[in-house]
Design a protein around this motif. Structure first.
Motif, mmCIF file in Angstrom:
data_model
loop_
_atom_site.group_PDB
_atom_site.id
_atom_site.type_symbol
_atom_site.label_atom_id
_atom_site.label_comp_id
_atom_site.label_asym_id
_atom_site.label_seq_id
_atom_site.Cartn_x
_atom_site.Cartn_y
_atom_site.Cartn_z
ATOM 1 N N THR A 139 -58.816 -63.601 4.291
ATOM 2 C CA THR A 139 -58.209 -64.890 4.629
ATOM 3 C C THR A 139 -57.438 -64.685 5.931
ATOM 4 O OG1 THR A 139 -56.143 -64.378 3.470
ATOM 5 C CG2 THR A 139 -57.901 -65.418 2.170
ATOM 6 N N TYR A 140 -56.793 -65.732 6.415
ATOM 7 C CA TYR A 140 -55.804 -65.502 7.446
ATOM 8 C C TYR A 140 -54.658 -64.722 6.808
ATOM 9 C CZ TYR A 140 -58.135 -68.905 10.449
ATOM 10 O OH TYR A 140 -59.039 -69.558 11.224
ATOM 11 N N GLY A 141 -54.008 -63.886 7.589
ATOM 12 C CA GLY A 141 -52.933 -63.092 7.022
ATOM 13 C C GLY A 141 -51.999 -62.576 8.087
ATOM 14 N N MET A 142 -50.813 -62.211 7.667
ATOM 15 C CA MET A 142 -49.845 -61.657 8.605
ATOM 16 C C MET A 142 -48.909 -60.724 7.852
ATOM 17 S SD MET A 142 -47.394 -63.657 11.298
ATOM 18 C CE MET A 142 -46.452 -62.775 12.536
ATOM 19 N N ASN A 143 -48.830 -59.492 8.325
ATOM 20 C CA ASN A 143 -47.884 -58.504 7.819
ATOM 21 C C ASN A 143 -46.671 -58.574 8.745
ATOM 22 O OD1 ASN A 143 -48.371 -54.986 6.911
ATOM 23 N ND2 ASN A 143 -46.777 -56.412 6.368
ATOM 24 N N THR A 144 -45.619 -59.247 8.316
ATOM 25 C CA THR A 144 -44.493 -59.535 9.219
ATOM 26 C C THR A 144 -43.469 -58.406 9.174
ATOM 27 O OG1 THR A 144 -43.131 -60.764 7.611
ATOM 28 C CG2 THR A 144 -44.890 -61.968 8.719
ATOM 29 N N ILE A 145 -42.210 -58.700 9.436
ATOM 30 C CA ILE A 145 -41.160 -57.690 9.419
ATOM 31 C C ILE A 145 -40.367 -57.790 8.127
ATOM 32 C CG2 ILE A 145 -41.033 -57.501 11.919
ATOM 33 C CD1 ILE A 145 -38.639 -59.357 11.872
ATOM 34 N N HIS A 146 -39.537 -56.795 7.903
ATOM 35 C CA HIS A 146 -38.853 -56.652 6.619
ATOM 36 C C HIS A 146 -38.009 -57.874 6.268
ATOM 37 C CE1 HIS A 146 -36.564 -53.677 3.812
ATOM 38 N NE2 HIS A 146 -37.612 -54.230 3.216
ATOM 39 N N GLY A 147 -38.331 -58.471 5.124
ATOM 40 C CA GLY A 147 -37.538 -59.566 4.604
ATOM 41 C C GLY A 147 -37.828 -60.934 5.180
ATOM 42 N N ARG A 148 -38.764 -61.017 6.131
ATOM 43 C CA ARG A 148 -38.955 -62.283 6.831
ATOM 44 C C ARG A 148 -40.218 -63.028 6.412
ATOM 45 N NH1 ARG A 148 -34.507 -60.515 7.438
ATOM 46 N NH2 ARG A 148 -33.386 -60.367 9.423
ATOM 47 N N ALA A 149 -40.849 -62.619 5.319
ATOM 48 C CA ALA A 149 -42.099 -63.262 4.896
ATOM 49 C C ALA A 149 -41.896 -64.748 4.625
ATOM 50 C CB ALA A 149 -42.654 -62.571 3.658
ATOM 51 N N ALA A 150 -40.815 -65.113 3.938
ATOM 52 C CA ALA A 150 -40.576 -66.520 3.605
ATOM 53 C C ALA A 150 -40.333 -67.352 4.850
ATOM 54 C CB ALA A 150 -39.387 -66.643 2.652
ATOM 55 N N ALA A 151 -39.679 -66.777 5.852
ATOM 56 C CA ALA A 151 -39.412 -67.510 7.094
ATOM 57 C C ALA A 151 -40.713 -67.786 7.847
ATOM 58 C CB ALA A 151 -38.451 -66.716 7.978
ATOM 59 N N ILE A 152 -41.568 -66.764 7.961
ATOM 60 C CA ILE A 152 -42.847 -66.938 8.654
ATOM 61 C C ILE A 152 -43.741 -67.888 7.869
ATOM 62 C CG2 ILE A 152 -44.892 -65.758 9.541
ATOM 63 C CD1 ILE A 152 -42.276 -65.066 11.005
ATOM 64 N N ALA A 153 -43.751 -67.741 6.538
ATOM 65 C CA ALA A 153 -44.569 -68.618 5.695
ATOM 66 C C ALA A 153 -44.124 -70.068 5.823
ATOM 67 C CB ALA A 153 -44.488 -68.158 4.240
ATOM 68 N N THR A 154 -42.819 -70.278 5.917
ATOM 69 C CA THR A 154 -42.283 -71.632 6.099
ATOM 70 C C THR A 154 -42.807 -72.239 7.397
ATOM 71 O OG1 THR A 154 -40.258 -71.193 4.854
ATOM 72 C CG2 THR A 154 -40.176 -72.976 6.466
ATOM 73 N N GLY A 155 -42.742 -71.468 8.484
ATOM 74 C CA GLY A 155 -43.225 -71.968 9.772
ATOM 75 C C GLY A 155 -44.702 -72.308 9.736
ATOM 76 N N ALA A 156 -45.489 -71.438 9.076
ATOM 77 C CA ALA A 156 -46.924 -71.671 8.991
ATOM 78 C C ALA A 156 -47.226 -72.954 8.217
ATOM 79 C CB ALA A 156 -47.611 -70.477 8.332
ATOM 80 N N LYS A 157 -46.509 -73.169 7.128
ATOM 81 C CA LYS A 157 -46.770 -74.342 6.283
ATOM 82 C C LYS A 157 -46.329 -75.634 6.965
ATOM 83 C CE LYS A 157 -48.134 -76.483 2.628
ATOM 84 N NZ LYS A 157 -49.557 -76.532 2.253
ATOM 85 N N VAL A 158 -45.189 -75.610 7.620
ATOM 86 C CA VAL A 158 -44.698 -76.824 8.286
ATOM 87 C C VAL A 158 -45.575 -77.168 9.493
ATOM 88 C CG1 VAL A 158 -42.755 -77.837 9.540
ATOM 89 C CG2 VAL A 158 -42.338 -76.522 7.456
ATOM 90 N N ALA A 159 -46.020 -76.141 10.222
ATOM 91 C CA ALA A 159 -46.858 -76.386 11.393
ATOM 92 C C ALA A 159 -48.261 -76.838 11.008
ATOM 93 C CB ALA A 159 -46.946 -75.120 12.246
ATOM 94 N N ASN A 160 -48.758 -76.354 9.862
ATOM 95 C CA ASN A 160 -50.104 -76.715 9.408
ATOM 96 C C ASN A 160 -50.032 -77.059 7.918
ATOM 97 O OD1 ASN A 160 -52.782 -77.031 8.794
ATOM 98 N ND2 ASN A 160 -53.440 -75.050 9.601
ATOM 99 N N PRO A 161 -49.663 -78.292 7.589
ATOM 100 C CA PRO A 161 -49.470 -78.676 6.181
ATOM 101 C C PRO A 161 -50.725 -78.527 5.328
ATOM 102 C CG PRO A 161 -48.518 -80.318 7.655
ATOM 103 C CD PRO A 161 -49.327 -79.399 8.501
#
Length: 333
Positions: free
Chosen positions: A60-82
């Motif tokens: 799938t699309y995926g991203m291994n982000t930085i420590h503790g920031r998965a929810a922040a990146i996921a939030t941005g992805a969802k808001v930008a592409n509902p």
């Protein structure tokens, strides 16, 4: 369009043999195939840790982000592409220590994310330090004489942040895990799934009471909305209300029948009983598995999208060219 598990598989997982991450990965891929959302409409986003390698093994699309920031990146992805289905995967250290602030606010905002918390009560990748979910007195490399603090209880944290969905499964229970993952997808809003798993190297046996099928038959209760809360190897026990709390009773004793047993209501807005169920633990109570809370509420991403459309409709311009034409303009020849 129908999908198969192989449509979501990629690469060779690099975890220790017997790690709960292997079990969960297989269950997630199975759940995704049954849900039927295309891999190209799906994103798996993680932080840092053993479990956070998971996006590498998803087609799938995926991203291994930085420590503790998965929810922040996921939030941005969802808001930008509902229209994107977003699965956020974190360990207990990654998600509840440095990522704890993002965890509670993603729940408070009720962002339409599937939030997976893989809880082995240890930092595995960094070689065995105690985590926010390690019990008081836990001996580890960073607490050689035992921890002197009480742990977070993920359900309590989720409920305290006004979370509307909480479910729990054991990594080795494929059927139970797939069931709550599908329920999380069907819930509109932040959906937290706690997955109990062992770290075979640094914290093996931390969930031993429910890690195999026989243990779950004795020590767990599978909650189902609208069904009596009955458990035991022969369904001989149940949960009844006692004052403001709950108690375990044996059916047939003191005239107790199934009619006396509490019926699970996952959709009740008052989370008092749901929280009591989520916080049950042995030896006097069974571990609650399944969907514990599932309540509808407005979502952040829907509200943001609606607000943008409302503001756009009230404006005289909707793009940069129209913005220029709202002011005095002239043409140079």
């Amino acid at each position: 369009m129908a999908f198969d598990i192989k449509d979501f598989k990629k690469g060779q997982p690099r975890w220790c043999p017997g790690c709960g991450d292997h079990f969960f990965l297989a269950s997630l891929q199975k759940a995704m195939a049954e849900i039927g959302v295309a891999p190209w409409d799906t994103a798996v986003i993680s932080g840092i840790g053993c479990s956070s390698r998971l996006p590498h093994y998803m087609a799938t699309y995926g991203m291994n982000t930085i420590h503790g920031r998965a929810a922040a990146i996921a939030t941005g992805a969802k808001v930008a592409n509902p229209n994107l289905t977003v699965w956020q995967v974190s360990g207990d250290g990654d998600g509840l220590a440095i990522g704890g602030n993002h965890f509670i606010h993603a729940n408070r905002r009720n962002i339409n994310l599937n939030m997976i918390l893989l809880n082995n009560r240890i930092y595995g990748l960094t070689k065995g330090q105690y985590s926010p979910t390690s019990p008081r007195g836990f001996v580890s490399k960073s607490s050689p004489y035992g921890t002197v603090e009480d742990p977070f209880r993920p359900a309590e944290l989720c409920f305290g942040a006004r979370g509307h969905f909480f479910a729990r499964a054991v990594a080795t229970d494929a059927a139970g895990t797939v069931e709550i993952l599908k329920a999380a997808y069907n819930h509109k809003g932040a959906a937290v799934c706690e997955i109990l798993q062992n770290c075979v190297i640094f914290n093996d046996g931390t969930h031993s009471s429910v890690y195999d099928k026989a243990g779950r038959a004795k020590n767990a209760i599978y909650l189902q909305h609208g069904k009596p809360m009955i458990f035991g190897e022969n369904n001989e026990y149940g949960l009844m209300q006692e004052g403001f709390g709950i108690k375990v009773v044996k059916l047939g004793e003191n005239g107790i029948t199934e009619k006396d047993i509490l019926v699970h209501d996952a959709h009740c807005e008052d989370n008092t009983l749901q929280l009591k169920l989520a916080l049950m633990e042995g030896p006097d109570f069974p571990v609650a598995l399944g969907v514990i809370r599932d309540v509808d509420a407005p979502t952040y991403d829907d509200a943001v999208t609606a607000q943008i459309e409302e503001v756009k409709a009230a404006k005289k311009y909707h793009n940069f060219a129209e913005l220029l034409e709202t002011n005095e303009i002239w043409e140079v020849k």
